[in-house]
Design a protein around this motif. Structure first.
Motif, short mmCIF file in Angstrom:
data_model
loop_
_atom_site.label_atom_id
_atom_site.label_comp_id
_atom_site.label_asym_id
_atom_site.label_seq_id
_atom_site.Cartn_x
_atom_site.Cartn_y
_atom_site.Cartn_z
N TRP A 35 32.31 41.67 26.27
CA TRP A 35 33.20 40.64 26.87
C TRP A 35 32.54 39.40 27.25
O TRP A 35 31.28 39.26 27.49
N ASP B 5 46.29 31.52 27.16
CA ASP B 5 45.83 32.85 27.84
C ASP B 5 47.09 33.38 28.68
O ASP B 5 47.09 34.63 29.08
N ALA C 223 37.37 38.01 28.29
CA ALA C 223 38.08 38.25 27.01
C ALA C 223 37.11 39.05 26.28
O ALA C 223 35.91 39.11 26.36
N ALA C 224 37.87 40.22 25.47
CA ALA C 224 36.81 40.65 24.33
C ALA C 224 35.93 39.88 23.65
O ALA C 224 36.42 38.75 23.45
N ASP D 93 34.94 39.83 20.78
CA ASP D 93 35.33 39.72 19.42
C ASP D 93 36.63 38.53 19.42
O ASP D 93 37.01 38.45 18.36
N GLY D 94 36.92 38.16 20.30
CA GLY D 94 38.23 37.17 20.50
C GLY D 94 39.56 38.03 20.77
O GLY D 94 40.18 37.32 20.47
N GLY D 95 39.20 38.75 21.04
CA GLY D 95 40.73 40.01 21.11
C GLY D 95 41.22 39.71 22.40
O GLY D 95 41.17 38.68 22.89
N ALA D 96 41.90 40.66 22.91
CA ALA D 96 42.78 40.84 24.06
C ALA D 96 41.89 40.26 25.45
O ALA D 96 40.79 40.55 25.42
#
Length: 156
Positions: free
Chosen positions: A5, A14, A57-58, A60-63
């Protein structure tokens, strides 16, 4: 310890993820977050000097996995040294126990230290024993009492 993250300042994109974090972590009741209201409050919060909403944030740009709100407050006591206050700490249940909350709080402490704060304070609902144990593991000490009163709008 998982470090997949990144910690950053939140932006308006967000808000849906922050609302979900509040609801899944128990900060807010499920279904109580109105996107329009959140957007208005977020804009007002952003206009306050010393106020920041941080998100984890994750990588990888995720959740979004976690969030907190940090206030650096100018004070008159303590020689005018500022203090810091953390509110609305929320970590998604699936991300708990991986060091994310610790990383978020360390980030807040770093910001408070850079601002010259003499303390960082937070309050926690008396029913949240797991949260209390977490804060104590981070070095927070129970200090004084926390009092709260519901505020009513003035009668018209």
């Amino acid at each position: 310890m998982d470090t997949d993250w990144l910690i950053r300042d939140a932006d308006a994109r967000d808000l849906a993820g922050i609302a979900l974090l509040y609801e899944t972590s128990g900060v807010d009741a499920p279904g109580t977050s109105d996107p329009h209201t959140l957007r208005a409050h977020f804009a007002r919060l952003q206009s306050l000097p010393g106020a920041r909403v941080l998100v984890a944030a994750a990588a990888d740009g995720g959740a979004l996995l976690g969030t907190l709100t940090l206030f650096v407050l100018p004070l008159l006591a303590h020689g005018g040294t500022p203090g810091a206050l953390v509110e609305d700490v929320a970590v998604h249940p699936d991300a708990q126990g991986r060091g994310l909350g610790r990383t978020l709080m360390a980030h807040a402490l770093r910001i408070a230290g850079q601002a010259g704060c003499y303390k960082l304070a937070l309050s926690s609902n008396a029913k949240r024993a797991d949260a209390h144990a977490f804060y104590e593991r981070l070095g927070f000490k129970r200090h004084g009492y926390s009092f709260v009163v519901d505020v009513q709008p003035p009668a018209e």
